[in-house]
Design a protein around this motif. Structure first.
Motif, PDB file in Angstrom:
ATOM      1  N   GLY A  35     -42.826 -38.719 -54.339  1.00  0.00           N
ATOM      2  CA  GLY A  35     -42.672 -39.561 -53.151  1.00  0.00           C
ATOM      3  C   GLY A  35     -43.863 -39.599 -52.222  1.00  0.00           C
ATOM      4  N   SER A  36     -44.605 -38.492 -52.130  1.00  0.00           N
ATOM      5  CA  SER A  36     -45.699 -38.428 -51.160  1.00  0.00           C
ATOM      6  C   SER A  36     -46.829 -39.407 -51.475  1.00  0.00           C
ATOM      7  CB  SER A  36     -46.261 -37.000 -51.092  1.00  0.00           C
ATOM      8  OG  SER A  36     -45.289 -36.111 -50.608  1.00  0.00           O
ATOM      9  N   TRP A  37     -46.975 -39.810 -52.719  1.00  0.00           N
ATOM     10  CA  TRP A  37     -48.010 -40.785 -53.057  1.00  0.00           C
ATOM     11  C   TRP A  37     -47.710 -42.155 -52.448  1.00  0.00           C
ATOM     12  CZ3 TRP A  37     -52.493 -39.371 -55.167  1.00  0.00           C
ATOM     13  CH2 TRP A  37     -52.552 -38.167 -55.884  1.00  0.00           C
ATOM     14  N   PHE A  38     -46.423 -42.402 -52.138  1.00  0.00           N
ATOM     15  CA  PHE A  38     -46.011 -43.725 -51.635  1.00  0.00           C
ATOM     16  C   PHE A  38     -45.667 -43.702 -50.146  1.00  0.00           C
ATOM     17  CE2 PHE A  38     -44.973 -43.401 -56.137  1.00  0.00           C
ATOM     18  CZ  PHE A  38     -45.621 -44.510 -56.651  1.00  0.00           C
ATOM     19  N   GLY A  39     -45.968 -42.596 -49.477  1.00  0.00           N
ATOM     20  CA  GLY A  39     -45.749 -42.542 -48.042  1.00  0.00           C
ATOM     21  C   GLY A  39     -44.407 -42.013 -47.603  1.00  0.00           C
ATOM     22  N   ALA A  40     -43.623 -41.411 -48.528  1.00  0.00           N
ATOM     23  CA  ALA A  40     -42.349 -40.806 -48.146  1.00  0.00           C
ATOM     24  C   ALA A  40     -42.602 -39.423 -47.552  1.00  0.00           C
ATOM     25  CB  ALA A  40     -41.422 -40.691 -49.357  1.00  0.00           C
ATOM     26  N   MET A  41     -41.910 -39.089 -46.489  1.00  0.00           N
ATOM     27  CA  MET A  41     -42.099 -37.810 -45.807  1.00  0.00           C
ATOM     28  C   MET A  41     -41.944 -36.644 -46.771  1.00  0.00           C
ATOM     29  SD  MET A  41     -42.672 -36.141 -43.084  1.00  0.00           S
ATOM     30  CE  MET A  41     -42.753 -34.376 -42.923  1.00  0.00           C
ATOM     31  N   PRO A  42     -42.906 -35.686 -46.802  1.00  0.00           N
ATOM     32  CA  PRO A  42     -42.754 -34.493 -47.644  1.00  0.00           C
ATOM     33  C   PRO A  42     -41.450 -33.763 -47.330  1.00  0.00           C
ATOM     34  CG  PRO A  42     -44.986 -34.627 -46.791  1.00  0.00           C
ATOM     35  CD  PRO A  42     -44.205 -35.702 -46.103  1.00  0.00           C
ATOM     36  N   CYS A  43     -40.694 -33.429 -48.368  1.00  0.00           N
ATOM     37  CA  CYS A  43     -39.360 -32.867 -48.190  1.00  0.00           C
ATOM     38  C   CYS A  43     -39.196 -31.568 -48.953  1.00  0.00           C
ATOM     39  CB  CYS A  43     -38.299 -33.864 -48.657  1.00  0.00           C
ATOM     40  SG  CYS A  43     -38.170 -35.328 -47.627  1.00  0.00           S
ATOM     41  N   CYS A  44     -38.188 -30.817 -48.549  1.00  0.00           N
ATOM     42  CA  CYS A  44     -37.836 -29.571 -49.231  1.00  0.00           C
ATOM     43  C   CYS A  44     -36.348 -29.336 -49.014  1.00  0.00           C
ATOM     44  CB  CYS A  44     -38.649 -28.405 -48.671  1.00  0.00           C
ATOM     45  SG  CYS A  44     -38.393 -28.139 -46.905  1.00  0.00           S
ATOM     46  N   HIS A  45     -35.826 -28.319 -49.673  1.00  0.00           N
ATOM     47  CA  HIS A  45     -34.472 -27.879 -49.379  1.00  0.00           C
ATOM     48  C   HIS A  45     -34.548 -26.922 -48.193  1.00  0.00           C
ATOM     49  CE1 HIS A  45     -33.524 -29.826 -53.058  1.00  0.00           C
ATOM     50  NE2 HIS A  45     -34.086 -28.921 -53.828  1.00  0.00           N
TER      51      HIS A  45
ATOM     52  N   LEU B 117     -42.393 -42.952 -35.072  1.00  0.00           N
ATOM     53  CA  LEU B 117     -42.889 -43.557 -33.843  1.00  0.00           C
ATOM     54  C   LEU B 117     -44.283 -43.075 -33.464  1.00  0.00           C
ATOM     55  CD1 LEU B 117     -39.599 -43.415 -31.741  1.00  0.00           C
ATOM     56  CD2 LEU B 117     -40.521 -45.350 -33.026  1.00  0.00           C
ATOM     57  N   ALA B 118     -44.576 -41.785 -33.753  1.00  0.00           N
ATOM     58  CA  ALA B 118     -45.863 -41.217 -33.332  1.00  0.00           C
ATOM     59  C   ALA B 118     -46.958 -41.395 -34.371  1.00  0.00           C
ATOM     60  CB  ALA B 118     -45.699 -39.728 -33.011  1.00  0.00           C
ATOM     61  N   LYS B 119     -46.586 -41.404 -35.656  1.00  0.00           N
ATOM     62  CA  LYS B 119     -47.598 -41.448 -36.727  1.00  0.00           C
ATOM     63  C   LYS B 119     -47.463 -42.679 -37.636  1.00  0.00           C
ATOM     64  CE  LYS B 119     -49.590 -37.656 -35.535  1.00  0.00           C
ATOM     65  NZ  LYS B 119     -51.005 -37.630 -35.117  1.00  0.00           N
ATOM     66  N   ASN B 120     -46.558 -43.585 -37.280  1.00  0.00           N
ATOM     67  CA  ASN B 120     -46.364 -44.791 -38.080  1.00  0.00           C
ATOM     68  C   ASN B 120     -45.925 -44.465 -39.503  1.00  0.00           C
ATOM     69  OD1 ASN B 120     -46.260 -47.584 -38.250  1.00  0.00           O
ATOM     70  ND2 ASN B 120     -48.343 -47.758 -39.039  1.00  0.00           N
ATOM     71  N   LEU B 121     -45.087 -43.441 -39.643  1.00  0.00           N
ATOM     72  CA  LEU B 121     -44.505 -43.115 -40.943  1.00  0.00           C
ATOM     73  C   LEU B 121     -43.613 -44.261 -41.399  1.00  0.00           C
ATOM     74  CD1 LEU B 121     -43.963 -40.730 -43.076  1.00  0.00           C
ATOM     75  CD2 LEU B 121     -41.882 -40.329 -41.752  1.00  0.00           C
ATOM     76  N   ASN B 122     -43.655 -44.591 -42.665  1.00  0.00           N
ATOM     77  CA  ASN B 122     -42.820 -45.664 -43.204  1.00  0.00           C
ATOM     78  C   ASN B 122     -41.389 -45.156 -43.352  1.00  0.00           C
ATOM     79  OD1 ASN B 122     -41.552 -47.685 -44.803  1.00  0.00           O
ATOM     80  ND2 ASN B 122     -43.546 -48.301 -45.605  1.00  0.00           N
ATOM     81  N   LEU B 123     -40.537 -45.467 -42.366  1.00  0.00           N
ATOM     82  CA  LEU B 123     -39.166 -44.973 -42.356  1.00  0.00           C
ATOM     83  C   LEU B 123     -38.364 -45.524 -43.527  1.00  0.00           C
ATOM     84  CD1 LEU B 123     -36.890 -43.421 -40.989  1.00  0.00           C
ATOM     85  CD2 LEU B 123     -36.466 -45.413 -39.546  1.00  0.00           C
ATOM     86  N   GLY B 124     -38.566 -46.792 -43.856  1.00  0.00           N
ATOM     87  CA  GLY B 124     -37.827 -47.388 -44.970  1.00  0.00           C
ATOM     88  C   GLY B 124     -38.113 -46.679 -46.286  1.00  0.00           C
ATOM     89  N   THR B 125     -39.383 -46.430 -46.569  1.00  0.00           N
ATOM     90  CA  THR B 125     -39.761 -45.720 -47.794  1.00  0.00           C
ATOM     91  C   THR B 125     -39.204 -44.300 -47.808  1.00  0.00           C
ATOM     92  OG1 THR B 125     -41.804 -47.012 -47.939  1.00  0.00           O
ATOM     93  CG2 THR B 125     -41.720 -44.962 -49.187  1.00  0.00           C
ATOM     94  N   THR B 126     -39.277 -43.627 -46.660  1.00  0.00           N
ATOM     95  CA  THR B 126     -38.749 -42.264 -46.567  1.00  0.00           C
ATOM     96  C   THR B 126     -37.252 -42.238 -46.833  1.00  0.00           C
ATOM     97  OG1 THR B 126     -40.463 -41.560 -45.006  1.00  0.00           O
ATOM     98  CG2 THR B 126     -38.411 -40.300 -45.015  1.00  0.00           C
ATOM     99  N   LEU B 127     -36.510 -43.190 -46.274  1.00  0.00           N
ATOM    100  CA  LEU B 127     -35.069 -43.250 -46.501  1.00  0.00           C
ATOM    101  C   LEU B 127     -34.745 -43.501 -47.972  1.00  0.00           C
ATOM    102  CD1 LEU B 127     -33.908 -45.327 -43.388  1.00  0.00           C
ATOM    103  CD2 LEU B 127     -33.373 -42.935 -43.867  1.00  0.00           C
TER     104      LEU B 127
ATOM    105  N   PHE C 203     -36.614 -42.850 -50.726  1.00  0.00           N
ATOM    106  CA  PHE C 203     -36.932 -41.704 -51.578  1.00  0.00           C
ATOM    107  C   PHE C 203     -36.025 -40.511 -51.296  1.00  0.00           C
ATOM    108  CE2 PHE C 203     -40.830 -43.984 -52.584  1.00  0.00           C
ATOM    109  CZ  PHE C 203     -41.061 -43.596 -53.895  1.00  0.00           C
ATOM    110  N   THR C 204     -35.788 -40.203 -50.016  1.00  0.00           N
ATOM    111  CA  THR C 204     -34.921 -39.062 -49.721  1.00  0.00           C
ATOM    112  C   THR C 204     -33.475 -39.341 -50.145  1.00  0.00           C
ATOM    113  OG1 THR C 204     -34.640 -39.863 -47.440  1.00  0.00           O
ATOM    114  CG2 THR C 204     -36.336 -38.195 -47.828  1.00  0.00           C
ATOM    115  N   GLY C 205     -33.073 -40.617 -50.106  1.00  0.00           N
ATOM    116  CA  GLY C 205     -31.746 -40.969 -50.614  1.00  0.00           C
ATOM    117  C   GLY C 205     -31.634 -40.696 -52.104  1.00  0.00           C
ATOM    118  N   ILE C 206     -32.668 -41.063 -52.846  1.00  0.00           N
ATOM    119  CA  ILE C 206     -32.684 -40.777 -54.293  1.00  0.00           C
ATOM    120  C   ILE C 206     -32.691 -39.272 -54.540  1.00  0.00           C
ATOM    121  CG2 ILE C 206     -34.055 -41.013 -56.396  1.00  0.00           C
ATOM    122  CD1 ILE C 206     -35.024 -43.729 -55.303  1.00  0.00           C
TER     123      ILE C 206
END
Length: 467
Positions: free
Chosen positions: A331-341, A68-78, A80-83
């Protein structure tokens, strides 16, 4: 003679030479397939499904705020993080979480000029450094050098931080996109204090404090059998899943017009365009504060915690560091939120019943389906989700992580752990807490090496001997 000893036949025969690699390849493939099947076996359908909810208390607020604040692509994040969830579940065989990188998220939410290119640049650079540390074996070396009491200090600080945030979510009305408190939460309503308190009591009744042997010491007889049967039904309820479903239902009740705002179909996946300034700002404001947190909480603490919760499943810091690095380099090249464990996510999923890789694989499938079917429009639903319920899920995840530090039995280890925890919480920096904890740990070891004698006494004693 040669016919009597088949083993002496040379291996230069073409058929024999070709059969060996094929057999080896098939054997290796069978071993991998069998390991994946074992890692994805459901120990208990409801428990694993319930455990999958244990990480949503941190995942939803951060991802929703950035959407909502930064226009992150929620669909792409879901997607990639699902994979990521499915792959990590198959690799590790435990509920290994996939969480947003918190330091990068905090930098983005606090700085108006820190947009999607800067977020993704920070994720790529952090992932590249973690991959380098893992491949070169440096991460494993760091893992062996850091004492357990310092790791426990980081875990306790993270757990208490989650718990404090959870209480804030429950007590105060939150504007998640702006990370602001809007006032005290009302007692009644679809997102009131009473609702949150009822959810907390329900989870405590069902899950207790995580005891494995509940209800064993009841009296003999028919009453005991009936009571045990009722207790068994109650204790087997998927509490976190029920609470989460309740939140979804309340989201539609709070604003039923949200149904008309849903658009079906996945969001378009595009490659993020980076400028030189984005790389620079992403590294300075994102990677530098995130790297210590990723090393300590996403790799070192996760490895320590997994060995505590799942004896026999000891993961090398190298493998965990490599998987975190690869996730972000892809994932970060395609706009997915940077993730970690994260140790907090692992503790939360374990608290609610997650025991295998199937737990996070189920969550990954759910994310993948939502990303493909609803895309970014899912944010309209999450906006109406009761924040108090998110706070309840986050509270139990934080407490479970903090409880894992109860094995510090000596006063010296507890002292180091609490110093590390205090500095981490007050200074809002896991890196600073780690540094102070290591300094105190070394000083205590030096003190023990001198047999509790002050340095002045040793110096005077040596001087008198020389005279």
């Amino acid at each position: 003679m040669a016919n009597q000893n088949p083993s002496s036949i040379p291996s230069s025969d073409p058929e024999t030479a070709q059969a060996s690699p094929t057999t080896c390849t098939c054997f290796s493939a069978n071993v991998i397939v069998q390991k994946v099947k074992t890692n994805l076996v459901l120990r208990s359908k409801w428990s694993e499904l319930n455990g999958a909810m244990g990480d949503l208390g941190t995942y939803i607020p951060i991802v929703l705020a950035l959407t909502l604040a930064k226009n992150l692509n929620l669909g792409t994040t879901l997607i990639f993080t699902g994979i990521y969830n499915i792959i990590t579940g198959a690799i590790y065989g435990v509920p290994m979480p996939v969480q947003p990188m918190k330091a990068i998220s905090a930098a983005a939410l606090s700085d108006p000029g820190f947009g999607v290119p800067e977020i993704m640049a920070a994720g790529i650079l952090t992932g590249g450094l973690l991959l380098f540390l893992g491949v070169t074996g440096l991460m494993q070396l760091v893992y062996k050098m850091i004492p357990l009491c310092v790791v426990r200090g980081i875990q306790l600080a993270q757990g208490l931080s989650f718990a404090f945030t959870a209480v804030k979510y429950v007590r105060k009305i939150q504007d998640l996109p702006k990370s602001k408190v809007l006032g005290d939460r009302h007692w009644l309503g679809l997102d009131g204090l009473v609702l949150a308190i009822v959810c907390v009591c329900f989870i405590v009744i069902v899950n207790g404090a995580g005891d494995k042997d509940q209800g064993r010491n009841e009296h003999e007889g028919v009453t005991r059998k009936r009571t045990s049967r009722v207790r068994k039904i109650i204790f087997s309820l998927p509490s976190a899943f029920i609470v989460f479903v309740l939140g979804v239902v309340l989201a539609f009740i709070r604003r039923h017009e949200v149904v008309h705002e849903i658009k079906f179909g996945p969001s378009s996946i595009e490659v993020v365009k980076f400028s030189r300034e984005a790389w620079k700002k992403g590294f300075i404001k994102g990677t530098i504060p995130q790297l210590p947190l990723s090393i300590l909480n996403s790799v070192i603490a996760v490895c320590k915690l997994s060995s505590d919760l799942f004896p026999g499943k000891d993961f090398s810091a190298t493998s965990v560091s490599v998987t975190v690095g690869l996730m972000n380099l892809v994932g970060s090249w395609f706009g997915a939120m940077p993730c970690c464990h994260g140790a907090g996510g692992l503790a939360g999923q374990y608290k609610f019943g997650g025991r295998s890789g199937a737990c996070v694989a189920l969550l990954g499938v759910a994310k993948l389906v939502l990303g493909l079917v609803l895309g970014t429009s899912l944010a309209h639903i999450l906006m109406q989700f009761p924040v108090g319920i998110l706070g309840v899920l986050l509270l139990f995840a934080g407490i479970e992580l903090a409880v894992c530090c109860r094995d510090m039995n000596t006063k010296e280890d507890s002292f180091v752990m609490l110093i590390c925890t205090t500095v981490s919480l007050v200074g809002s920096s896991a890196g600073l807490g780690f540094l102070c904890g290591m300094i105190i740990y070394v000083l205590l070891k030096l003190r023990n090496w001198t047999k509790d004698k002050p340095f002045s006494t040793i110096w005077v004693h040596k001087s008198s001997e020389q005279l």
